[in-house]
Design a protein around this motif. Structure first.
Motif, PDB file in Angstrom:
ATOM      1  N   ALA A  39       0.841  -1.211   0.000  1.00  0.00           N
ATOM      2  CA  ALA A  39       0.000   0.000   0.000  1.00  0.00           C
ATOM      3  C   ALA A  39       0.870   1.252   0.000  1.00  0.00           C
ATOM      4  CB  ALA A  39      -0.920  -0.011   1.217  1.00  0.00           C
ATOM      5  N   LEU A  40       1.986   1.212   0.762  1.00  0.00           N
ATOM      6  CA  LEU A  40       2.910   2.358   0.780  1.00  0.00           C
ATOM      7  C   LEU A  40       3.504   2.578  -0.608  1.00  0.00           C
ATOM      8  CD1 LEU A  40       5.039   2.172   4.051  1.00  0.00           C
ATOM      9  CD2 LEU A  40       3.698   4.084   3.247  1.00  0.00           C
ATOM     10  N   ILE A  41       3.858   1.474  -1.263  1.00  0.00           N
ATOM     11  CA  ILE A  41       4.433   1.594  -2.608  1.00  0.00           C
ATOM     12  C   ILE A  41       3.391   2.170  -3.568  1.00  0.00           C
ATOM     13  CG2 ILE A  41       5.437   0.308  -4.555  1.00  0.00           C
ATOM     14  CD1 ILE A  41       6.545  -1.674  -2.413  1.00  0.00           C
ATOM     15  N   VAL A  42       2.142   1.700  -3.426  1.00  0.00           N
ATOM     16  CA  VAL A  42       1.068   2.231  -4.277  1.00  0.00           C
ATOM     17  C   VAL A  42       0.932   3.744  -4.047  1.00  0.00           C
ATOM     18  CG1 VAL A  42      -1.433   2.205  -4.667  1.00  0.00           C
ATOM     19  CG2 VAL A  42      -0.204   0.061  -4.473  1.00  0.00           C
ATOM     20  N   GLY A  54       3.293   5.833  -3.136  1.00  0.00           N
ATOM     21  CA  GLY A  54       4.427   6.472  -3.809  1.00  0.00           C
ATOM     22  C   GLY A  54       4.208   6.547  -5.308  1.00  0.00           C
ATOM     23  N   VAL A  55       3.672   5.467  -5.863  1.00  0.00           N
ATOM     24  CA  VAL A  55       3.395   5.436  -7.316  1.00  0.00           C
ATOM     25  C   VAL A  55       2.330   6.480  -7.654  1.00  0.00           C
ATOM     26  CG1 VAL A  55       2.481   4.004  -9.191  1.00  0.00           C
ATOM     27  CG2 VAL A  55       4.108   3.028  -7.572  1.00  0.00           C
ATOM     28  N   ASP A  56       1.342   6.631  -6.757  1.00  0.00           N
ATOM     29  CA  ASP A  56       0.287   7.635  -6.972  1.00  0.00           C
ATOM     30  C   ASP A  56       0.883   9.039  -7.075  1.00  0.00           C
ATOM     31  OD1 ASP A  56      -1.987   6.201  -7.216  1.00  0.00           O
ATOM     32  OD2 ASP A  56      -2.656   6.407  -5.134  1.00  0.00           O
TER      33      ASP A  56
END
Lengths: 241, 227
Positions: free
Chosen positions: B53-56, B58-60
């Motif tokens: 979720a954290l990576i998502v 960052g991608v956002d």
């Protein structure tokens, strides 16, 4: 030869001044610092997530796959979260979110009744008459303010005041507890407010102590240069208008 | 409909019930050990999914600034470039540290100890973070002016308590009157504890109600958009 530490101190000092320049007004230096911070913070979060993934899933999977095989399911559920970018398969992300929410809810349901309710109530059941008058006063205050706060927040059906004649005893009891609750909470909010202010001021001071002091001259020069640049930018912006 | 809405809700209820059973039920020592291991596994799953979720997230941010680069015009584009480069740089150094931890473990370098990553953290992230956090002190100053205007006895009480607590927290307070520190301690231990107790109880009841609503499928906001 300027070392990386000195360069870092210059950058750190400049960033602090650029961010503080927002107190006067929004400007290009603040925007730069803000965007740099957002980028670095996002990258930092991703890196921490990678670190956590590595420690919790990848390493156990590579060292002991027979026991840790089920982490593959969690990894797949995590990867499914990227489906939120798909217009057709966005609903697949719900599986990962669902498991996460369920674990969080279960953990809260396990601990909250005891920590937030039972322990709070047992801590309020205190002897109201003790040999020590100070303890007696403190216990009375604890019980009355807690009951008053509960009256204010939870027992929200207020006894009605009769149009004619004297109000009933429950009305008076309720009114007194309600008022004690409000005043008690004002004391609590005052203390909370003061602590918040002190924390922020502490951060303000810690910036100097932590980041500027080790390379004091470089930092002060950098801060002064950054301040001059901001003033020049604002003056130029005004004259252009 | 089933795989889109019913099955995710069923999984939520199932996981909640399982975790409650693992915690509250005791059959014998062997079963307790299995329950404990399963409970830890589910908690680890949550950690793994949270990492994604954290990576998502960052991608956002990355996607948002890419869009700003295309549509934001000349005013916004340079700043979006700064964000994109900063994020990429941080991730690249972090990933490099991770790769080093596998390729050359003797170096003892991990993501957080990778030198360039550490430099960016120490001299860019940490001062900016502290400055962003502490800048609010100026806004709190203006908020306190509004809050501390004495209009009624309650505001007066709030003001007096705040002043005592602030003076009790500083060495200046002790110089003015040594009683500020014990008075602050008393305020924090007795009235402050009592004032926040009902709030804690109310929040606890709220958490339990929310959990029960999740369990019986009454709470669906976590699923996001509706079909």
């Amino acid at each position: 030869m300027i070392s990386w530490e000195v360069l870092g101190a210059w950058l750190g000092a400049a960033l602090v001044v650029w961010i503080y320049s927002f107190v006067y007004r929004d400007n290009v230096f603040y925007k730069f610092a803000e965007h740099l911070f957002v980028g670095v913070a996002a990258g930092y979060s991703i890196s921490l997530a990678l670190d956590s993934l590595n420690r919790v899933a990848i390493k156990p999977l590579s060292t002991n796959p027979a026991v840790s095989w089920h982490y593959v399911i969690a990894i797949i559920l995590g990867l499914l979260m990227f489906m939120k970018y798909s217009k057709k398969y966005y609903w697949l992300a719900r599986y990962g979110v669902g498991v996460n929410i369920a674990v969080g809810t279960a953990l809260a349901l396990r601990t909250t009744p005891m920590a937030n309710i039972v322990r709070q109530i047992t801590a309020t059941i205190l002897p109201l008459w003790t040999p020590d008058p100070v303890t007696t006063l403190n216990n009375w205050l604890l019980v009355l303010i807690t009951l008053g706060g509960l009256t204010y927040f939870l027992f929200t059906i207020f006894p009605k005041k009769p149009e004619a004649g004297k109000p009933s005893l429950p009305y008076y009891v309720y009114r007194v507890l309600y008022t004690i609750g409000i005043y008690g909470m004002m004391v609590g909010f005052g203390a909370l407010f003061a602590n918040t202010i002190m924390t922020r001021v502490g951060f303000l001071i810690s910036i100097y102590l932590q980041y500027l002091q080790p390379n004091a001259w470089a930092s002060i020069t950098a801060a002064l240069l950054a301040a001059i640049a901001i003033i020049a930018g604002i003056v130029m912006g005004r004259s252009r208008k | 409909m089933v795989v889109r809405r019913v099955l995710p809700q069923f999984i939520v209820s199932l996981v909640i019930i399982l975790m409650l059973i693992f915690y509250f039920f005791y059959i014998n020592d062997d079963v307790a050990k299995t329950f404990s291991a399963d409970d830890k596994a589910l908690s680890d799953w949550a950690v793994i999914i949270s990492s994604f979720a954290l990576i998502v997230g960052g991608v956002d941010i990355f996607r948002f600034h890419l869009t700003q680069l295309r549509r934001g015009g000349l005013k916004q584009a340079p700043f979006s470039v700064v964000t994109l480069i900063a994020e990429l740089t941080m991730v690249v150094f972090g990933a490099y540290g991770l790769a080093l931890s596998y390729l050359n473990p003797a170096l003892g370098i991990t993501i957080t100890t990778q030198p360039q990553f550490r430099w960016l953290y120490t001299y860019v992230y940490a001062p900016s973070d502290s400055a962003m956090y502490s800048i609010l002190v100026f806004y709190i100053a203006s908020a306190s002016y509004r809050a501390f205007r004495v209009r009624n006895p309650m505001a007066l009480l709030l003001l007096i308590v705040a002043i005592i607590v602030m003076l009790g927290n500083t060495s200046l307070g002790a110089l003015i009157w040594p009683g500020f520190l014990p008075l602050r301690d008393w305020i924090m231990t007795i009235p402050n504890t009592a004032a926040f107790r009902p709030i804690t109880i109310g929040a606890g009841l709220g958490v339990i109600i929310l959990g029960l609503r999740m369990l019986v499928w009454r709470e669906v906001s976590w699923m996001g958009r509706r079909e």
